[in-house]
Design a protein around this motif. Structure first.
Motif, PDB file in Angstrom:
ATOM      1  N   VAL A  61      -6.037 -12.238 -12.475  1.00 49.00           N
ATOM      2  CA  VAL A  61      -5.407 -11.093 -11.809  1.00 49.00           C
ATOM      3  C   VAL A  61      -6.478 -10.400 -10.974  1.00 49.00           C
ATOM      4  O   VAL A  61      -7.493  -9.950 -11.519  1.00 49.00           O
ATOM      5  N   LEU A  62      -6.270 -10.350  -9.676  1.00 48.91           N
ATOM      6  CA  LEU A  62      -7.175  -9.580  -8.820  1.00 48.91           C
ATOM      7  C   LEU A  62      -6.668  -8.149  -8.799  1.00 48.91           C
ATOM      8  O   LEU A  62      -5.505  -7.906  -8.491  1.00 48.91           O
ATOM      9  N   VAL A  63      -7.542  -7.207  -9.141  1.00 46.18           N
ATOM     10  CA  VAL A  63      -7.157  -5.786  -9.110  1.00 46.18           C
ATOM     11  C   VAL A  63      -7.974  -5.103  -8.008  1.00 46.18           C
ATOM     12  O   VAL A  63      -9.181  -4.865  -8.162  1.00 46.18           O
ATOM     13  N   GLY A  64      -7.333  -4.826  -6.899  1.00 47.03           N
ATOM     14  CA  GLY A  64      -8.007  -4.201  -5.760  1.00 47.03           C
ATOM     15  C   GLY A  64      -8.026  -2.687  -5.918  1.00 47.03           C
ATOM     16  O   GLY A  64      -7.041  -2.083  -6.332  1.00 47.03           O
ATOM     17  N   ILE A  65      -9.167  -2.097  -5.592  1.00 43.97           N
ATOM     18  CA  ILE A  65      -9.283  -0.635  -5.674  1.00 43.97           C
ATOM     19  C   ILE A  65      -8.965  -0.050  -4.296  1.00 43.97           C
ATOM     20  O   ILE A  65      -9.691  -0.281  -3.318  1.00 43.97           O
ATOM     21  N   LEU A  66      -7.868   0.676  -4.254  1.00 46.21           N
ATOM     22  CA  LEU A  66      -7.438   1.304  -3.001  1.00 46.21           C
ATOM     23  C   LEU A  66      -8.228   2.564  -2.716  1.00 46.21           C
ATOM     24  O   LEU A  66      -8.650   3.229  -3.644  1.00 46.21           O
ATOM     25  N   LYS A  67      -8.392   2.944  -1.438  1.00 45.16           N
ATOM     26  CA  LYS A  67      -7.862   2.152  -0.346  1.00 45.16           C
ATOM     27  C   LYS A  67      -8.895   1.141   0.173  1.00 45.16           C
ATOM     28  O   LYS A  67      -8.562   0.162   0.829  1.00 45.16           O
ATOM     29  N   GLY A  68     -10.164   1.404  -0.112  1.00 44.19           N
ATOM     30  CA  GLY A  68     -11.257   0.702   0.567  1.00 44.19           C
ATOM     31  C   GLY A  68     -11.249  -0.810   0.451  1.00 44.19           C
ATOM     32  O   GLY A  68     -11.729  -1.499   1.341  1.00 44.19           O
ATOM     33  N   ALA A  69     -10.672  -1.355  -0.643  1.00 47.27           N
ATOM     34  CA  ALA A  69     -10.768  -2.802  -0.867  1.00 47.27           C
ATOM     35  C   ALA A  69      -9.643  -3.595  -0.204  1.00 47.27           C
ATOM     36  O   ALA A  69      -9.599  -4.808  -0.331  1.00 47.27           O
ATOM     37  N   PHE A  70      -8.739  -2.916   0.516  1.00 45.42           N
ATOM     38  CA  PHE A  70      -7.527  -3.644   0.930  1.00 45.42           C
ATOM     39  C   PHE A  70      -7.797  -4.817   1.864  1.00 45.42           C
ATOM     40  O   PHE A  70      -7.138  -5.855   1.776  1.00 45.42           O
ATOM     41  N   VAL A  71      -8.782  -4.719   2.742  1.00 44.07           N
ATOM     42  CA  VAL A  71      -9.061  -5.819   3.680  1.00 44.07           C
ATOM     43  C   VAL A  71      -9.795  -6.953   2.951  1.00 44.07           C
ATOM     44  O   VAL A  71      -9.416  -8.124   3.044  1.00 44.07           O
TER      45      VAL A  71
END
Ligand code: IMP
Ligand code: MG
Length: 174
Positions: A36-46
């Protein structure tokens, strides 16, 4: 603080090649997927979008929005969950995906929180590692680039919500 100019630090081709390397590294480590990839918003979205598409194994995608800044611009270390992960992570290999590690306080606290939910493992992927202001040691398992101190923007990273859309990483000059 007034910023006027920005200088390119990492161009889009350089970033793209490195992110593909990280994708291959993660795929080789978890050939059975179950990630499971857990992206930290907002900075990691790209970074998250490019990293996910560099994987050769299946993964789930989730996001969290956290803050440890309180009202100031310096990390307070007090973790505030603005939006929690919704995916069940029990028995999964979790990879937290963030844009940049600065003091390290946010990621360390968030990692501890996820570890309480019985995942099979928790690792951290960060596009940038800025070690100059580190307050706590952080295990960055997949690091795109180690950079010098300075405020960087672009490729998801912002300054007052500006510059996130840029496809390269720039250093803001005062
Ligand atoms: P820390 O490691 O707890 O200090 O928090 C890191 C977070 O601060 C990152 O996920 C970014 O959102 C933000 N941050 C730190 N340095 C920079 C920078 O140079 N540019 C943009 N955001 C930054
Ligand atoms: Mg962040």
């Amino acid at each position: 603080m007034q910023y006027t100019k920005k200088a390119i630090l990492l161009d889009s081709d350089t970033i793209s090649r490195r992110v593909k390397d990280l994708g291959r590294e993660i795929s080789a480590k978890y050939p059975e997927g179950n990630i499971v990839l857990v992206g930290i918003l907002k900075g990691a979205f790209v970074f998250m979008a490019d990293l996910a598409r560099s994987l050769q194994v299946s993964c789930e995608i989730d996001f969290a929005r956290i803050s440890s800044y309180g009202s100031g611009t310096v990390s307070s270390g007090e973790l505030k969950i603005i939006m929690d992960v919704t995916a069940p992570i029990k028995d999964k290999h979790v990879i937290i995906v963030d844009d940049i590690v600065d003091t390290g306080l946010t990621l360390n606290r968030f990692r501890k929180l996820l570890e309480e939910r019985s995942p099979r493992s928790v690792e951290i992927a960060a596009l940038l590692d800025k070690t100059a202001r580190r307050q706590e040691q952080v295990q960055v398992d997949y690091c795109g680039f180690t950079i010098e101190d300075g405020f960087v923007v672009g490729y998801g990273l912002d300054c007052d919500e500006q510059y996130r859309y840029l496809d390269s990483v720039y250093v803001l000059e005062q």
